[in-house]
Design a protein around this motif. Sequence first.
Motif, mmCIF file in Angstrom:
data_model
loop_
_atom_site.group_PDB
_atom_site.id
_atom_site.type_symbol
_atom_site.label_atom_id
_atom_site.label_comp_id
_atom_site.label_asym_id
_atom_site.label_seq_id
_atom_site.Cartn_x
_atom_site.Cartn_y
_atom_site.Cartn_z
ATOM 1 N N ASP A 33 3.369 -15.500 -29.833
ATOM 2 C CA ASP A 33 4.161 -15.171 -28.643
ATOM 3 C C ASP A 33 4.265 -13.653 -28.495
ATOM 4 O OD1 ASP A 33 6.429 -14.240 -30.249
ATOM 5 O OD2 ASP A 33 6.822 -16.370 -30.610
ATOM 6 N N ASN B 247 0.235 -12.799 -17.352
ATOM 7 C CA ASN B 247 1.219 -13.885 -17.376
ATOM 8 C C ASN B 247 0.629 -15.229 -17.797
ATOM 9 O OD1 ASN B 247 -0.215 -14.443 -15.071
ATOM 10 N ND2 ASN B 247 1.556 -14.590 -13.727
ATOM 11 N N PHE B 248 -0.695 -15.334 -17.865
ATOM 12 C CA PHE B 248 -1.331 -16.591 -18.265
ATOM 13 C C PHE B 248 -1.701 -16.621 -19.753
ATOM 14 C CE2 PHE B 248 -4.375 -13.897 -15.918
ATOM 15 C CZ PHE B 248 -5.236 -13.536 -16.958
ATOM 16 N N ASN C 176 -0.568 -17.067 -23.536
ATOM 17 C CA ASN C 176 0.543 -17.624 -24.318
ATOM 18 C C ASN C 176 0.386 -17.423 -25.817
ATOM 19 O OD1 ASN C 176 1.910 -18.487 -22.093
ATOM 20 N ND2 ASN C 176 1.569 -20.669 -22.428
ATOM 21 N N THR D 186 -4.807 -18.230 -26.154
ATOM 22 C CA THR D 186 -4.223 -19.478 -25.670
ATOM 23 C C THR D 186 -3.660 -19.202 -24.275
ATOM 24 O OG1 THR D 186 -3.628 -20.087 -27.929
ATOM 25 C CG2 THR D 186 -2.532 -21.303 -26.151
ATOM 26 N N LYS D 187 -4.029 -20.059 -23.334
ATOM 27 C CA LYS D 187 -3.616 -19.866 -21.938
ATOM 28 C C LYS D 187 -2.386 -20.716 -21.619
ATOM 29 C CE LYS D 187 -6.308 -23.506 -19.699
ATOM 30 N NZ LYS D 187 -5.189 -24.225 -19.113
ATOM 31 N N SER D 188 -1.729 -20.360 -20.539
ATOM 32 C CA SER D 188 -0.602 -21.160 -20.067
ATOM 33 C C SER D 188 -1.136 -22.452 -19.446
ATOM 34 C CB SER D 188 0.201 -20.374 -19.027
ATOM 35 O OG SER D 188 -0.616 -20.066 -17.916
ATOM 36 N N GLU D 189 -0.281 -23.467 -19.391
ATOM 37 C CA GLU D 189 -0.689 -24.768 -18.848
ATOM 38 C C GLU D 189 -1.090 -24.699 -17.381
ATOM 39 O OE1 GLU D 189 1.692 -28.291 -19.453
ATOM 40 O OE2 GLU D 189 2.311 -27.552 -21.426
ATOM 41 N N ASP D 190 -0.459 -23.809 -16.621
ATOM 42 C CA ASP D 190 -0.701 -23.760 -15.180
ATOM 43 C C ASP D 190 -1.890 -22.875 -14.784
ATOM 44 O OD1 ASP D 190 0.524 -21.402 -15.862
ATOM 45 O OD2 ASP D 190 1.899 -21.376 -14.161
ATOM 46 N N SER D 191 -2.653 -22.395 -15.758
ATOM 47 C CA SER D 191 -3.833 -21.589 -15.422
ATOM 48 C C SER D 191 -5.109 -22.344 -15.780
ATOM 49 C CB SER D 191 -3.777 -20.238 -16.154
ATOM 50 O OG SER D 191 -3.702 -20.440 -17.545
#
Length: 184
Positions: free
Chosen positions: A34, A51-52, A54, A66-71
């Motif tokens: 993080d 912002n993408f 994680n 590691t990418k965000s779920e919404d990307s």
Amino acid sequence: MATINVYTESTPNPATMKFLVNKLLYNGSLDFPDKEKAQSSPFARELFKFNFVNGVFFASNFVTITKSEDSEWDDILPILKDFVKGAVESELLIHEVERDENVAFEGSETEKKIQQVLHDYVRPAVEQDGGAIAYKSFDEGVVTVELRGSCSGCPSSTITLKAGIEGLLKRMVPEVQEVVAEAM
């Protein structure tokens, strides 16, 4: 200066992508799950500004992101490849305080054997998939490890842990009865 090439490999974890470069980035591995934990890494701090992003993990010649779920990878891959190339070319520091990576195993003879097997046989395989494994403890036949990078949260990590790592350790270190992963 040699040209830096960046290419990607998917990992067993669909939320992570491995960005490989033709240069040693870090001797060992560093995990930044993080933004808060990334303060000692200028490279990781810059990645977390997207912002993408994680999670960030470094080992040898790659960084696993590691990418965000919404990307979607199709949207962010070119951005990340350009960033990684530029960061490596400008020699952006991976870690502000370099640590000594000489491997020293500690504990009983059995614990040292377990750590040696993990280091020699398991670590290279896990790094191929963009992750890392760390020995935590051995108690009453149970080996506890920590999975990092793309292995952390990967759907197939349980299979790898039980079928692969546990089987190997049981064969090579008869005192081992089970291997479990500690959550990060």
